[in-house]
Design a protein around this motif. Structure first.
Motif, PDB file in Angstrom:
ATOM      1  N   THR A   6       0.827  -1.215   0.000  1.00  0.00           N
ATOM      2  CA  THR A   6       0.000   0.000   0.000  1.00  0.00           C
ATOM      3  C   THR A   6       0.856   1.257   0.000  1.00  0.00           C
ATOM      4  O   THR A   6       2.023   1.250   0.387  1.00  0.00           O
ATOM      5  N   HIS A  61      -5.501   2.539   4.364  1.00  0.00           N
ATOM      6  CA  HIS A  61      -5.065   3.255   5.556  1.00  0.00           C
ATOM      7  C   HIS A  61      -4.090   2.420   6.384  1.00  0.00           C
ATOM      8  O   HIS A  61      -3.561   2.890   7.387  1.00  0.00           O
ATOM      9  N   LYS A  62      -3.842   1.176   5.947  1.00  0.00           N
ATOM     10  CA  LYS A  62      -2.880   0.317   6.624  1.00  0.00           C
ATOM     11  C   LYS A  62      -1.580   0.262   5.826  1.00  0.00           C
ATOM     12  O   LYS A  62      -1.588   0.348   4.601  1.00  0.00           O
ATOM     13  N   THR A  63      -0.470   0.093   6.528  1.00  0.00           N
ATOM     14  CA  THR A  63       0.824  -0.089   5.862  1.00  0.00           C
ATOM     15  C   THR A  63       1.034  -1.576   5.614  1.00  0.00           C
ATOM     16  O   THR A  63       1.193  -2.358   6.563  1.00  0.00           O
ATOM     17  N   ILE A  64       0.999  -1.958   4.350  1.00  0.00           N
ATOM     18  CA  ILE A  64       1.138  -3.362   3.958  1.00  0.00           C
ATOM     19  C   ILE A  64       2.292  -3.458   2.977  1.00  0.00           C
ATOM     20  O   ILE A  64       2.342  -2.717   1.991  1.00  0.00           O
ATOM     21  N   HIS A 117      -6.326  -9.404   4.411  1.00  0.00           N
ATOM     22  CA  HIS A 117      -6.194  -8.097   5.041  1.00  0.00           C
ATOM     23  C   HIS A 117      -7.562  -7.470   5.303  1.00  0.00           C
ATOM     24  O   HIS A 117      -7.640  -6.417   5.943  1.00  0.00           O
ATOM     25  N   SER A 118      -8.630  -8.090   4.792  1.00  0.00           N
ATOM     26  CA  SER A 118     -10.009  -7.714   5.104  1.00  0.00           C
ATOM     27  C   SER A 118     -10.837  -8.977   4.970  1.00  0.00           C
ATOM     28  O   SER A 118     -10.452  -9.920   4.279  1.00  0.00           O
TER      29      SER A 118
END
Length: 299
Positions: free
Chosen positions: A96, A127-130, A167-168
Motif C-alpha cells: 500500500t 489506511h494500513k501499511t502493507i 487483510h479484510s
C-alpha cells in the motif's frame, strides 16, 4: 435481497478467451474483490506459446490466481519464481501507499497446451501499511457433501478455514455439482456476495444464470441464506466480503483511493521508479509493458 445479473465482456487475448465480470459500469466490487476475470478454457496448438504477459506493475492490491487447468509460471520483482497448477493459489501483494509496488510476469511453461483459471484482484485497506509479498498455496481445503464438491480458497466456510492471507474479511468458494440440487449458503449481515457461473446453469430467486454470468447480491442488513439451484455438472465460484471503507479506483493495473495516486503510479512505473523493482527478461520473449497515461473520468 436484490440480485443483479452481470454478463461478461469477452475478449480474445493471444488465443485465450477472457470473460471480464468486474469491474463494470454499474458494479465495481464484491467486498474487497475488485477485479474478476474468467480466463479460458483455452487450448494451444503445438506451435503456439500460450500466455506470455510481459513485466507489468501493481499497487494497493493483491492478485489472486485460482488455477483450474494447465500451468502458469509467475516471476516477480521480489525474486520469486513459482509455477501454479490446478487447485492451487498464487497470492501476490503489491503493498500500500505511494512508496510500495510490485511487478511481475506470467507465462505458459513450455510444453503446456491448456489454460483455465479465475484471476481476481483484492483491493487492500489503504489506511494500513502493507508491504509487498508473494505466497503460494499448493493445497486448499476440499470436501464433498450431498453430491457437490467444494474447495475453499479464501476465508471460512462450513467449519473450515483456508490458509490464504487476508487483510479484510473475504470468502472464496469453488463449487461443482454432480447432480441437480439447491445449495443453501449462509450470508453474513453487511457483506456483499456474488456467484460466478464457470460452467452449466444455476437459478437464483427465479433468475437463470449461465456460463460467464455473475449474480451480484445487494448488501443485506441482516444474516440470510442464499438459495442457489444448480443443475448437474455445474461449476460456480462464490465470492463474498465486507465492503471497504474507502473508494476503490482502478486504472490499468493500478488500484488507488484517489486520481492523484493513480497518476503517480503511472509516472513512477514509466520512469523506472525503484518502488516496482525489476525483473530480468534477458533470454525471454517478454517485454516491459508501458502504462497508459490516465485520461478522462476514473471510477
Amino acid at each position: 435481497m436484490t440480485i443483479t445479473k452481470i454478463t461478461a465482456k469477452t475478449h480474445d487475448v493471444g488465443g485465450i478467451p477472457i470473460a471480464r465480470l468486474l469491474p463494470n459500469r454499474t458494479h465495481r466490487t464484491i467486498g474487497a474483490w475488485c477485479f474478476l476475470d474468467h480466463a479460458g478454457p483455452a487450448h494451444f496448438a503445438e506451435q503456439e506459446d500460450g500466455m506470455q504477459v510481459g513485466a507489468h506493475p501493481h499497487t494497493n492490491l493483491q492478485t489472486f490466481t485460482w488455477m483450474l487447468e494447465g500451468e502458469v509460471l509467475h516471476q516477480d520483482s521480489l525474486g520469486n519464481r513459482q509455477t501454479i497448477r490446478p487447485k492451487q493459489v498464487n497470492l501476490m501483494t503489491a503493498g500500500t501507499g505511494d512508496h510500495h509496488g510490485i511487478s511481475h510476469t506470467e507465462q505458459t511453461p513450455e510444453g503446456i497446451k491448456t489454460l483455465h483459471a479465475v484471476q481476481l484482484w483484492i483491493a487492500l485497506l489503504m489506511h494500513k501499511t502493507i508491504a509487498p509479498d508473494f505466497r503460494h498455496y499448493p493445497e486448499m481445503p476440499e470436501w464433498s457433501d450431498n453430491g457437490a464438491d467444494f474447495v475453499l480458497v479464501n476465508g471460512s466456510f462450513a467449519g473450515r478455514t483456508a490458509p490464504t492471507e487476508q487483510h479484510s474479511p473475504l470468502l472464496g468458494l469453488d463449487i461443482r455439482t454432480r447432480r441437480a440440487q439447491t445449495l443453501g449458503i449462509p450470508a453474513q449481515a453487511g457483506w456483499e456476495y456474488g456467484v460466478l457461473v464457470l460452467k452449466g446453469e444455476v437459478e437464483i430467486d427465479g433468475q437463470i444464470f449461465a456460463q460467464d454470468e455473475l449474480a451480484k447480491f445487494a448488501r443485506a442488513d441482516t444474516a440470510q441464506t442464499l438459495h442457489i439451484l444448480a443443475q448437474a455438472g455445474s461449476h460456480i465460484m462464490l465470492l463474498g466480503g465486507e465492503p471497504l471503507p474507502h473508494p476503490t479506483l482502478i486504472w490499468w493495473n493500478f488500484v488507488a483511493d484517489s486520481r492523484e495516486a493513480l497518476e503517480k503510479a503511472v509516472a513512477d512505473w514509466n520512469n523506472g521508479h525503484p518502488r516496482f523493482g525489476s525483473i530480468d527478461l534477458v533470454g525471454t520473449k517478454l517485454q516491459r509493458l508501458a502504462a497508459p497515461e490516465l485520461r478522462g473520468k476514473v471510477r
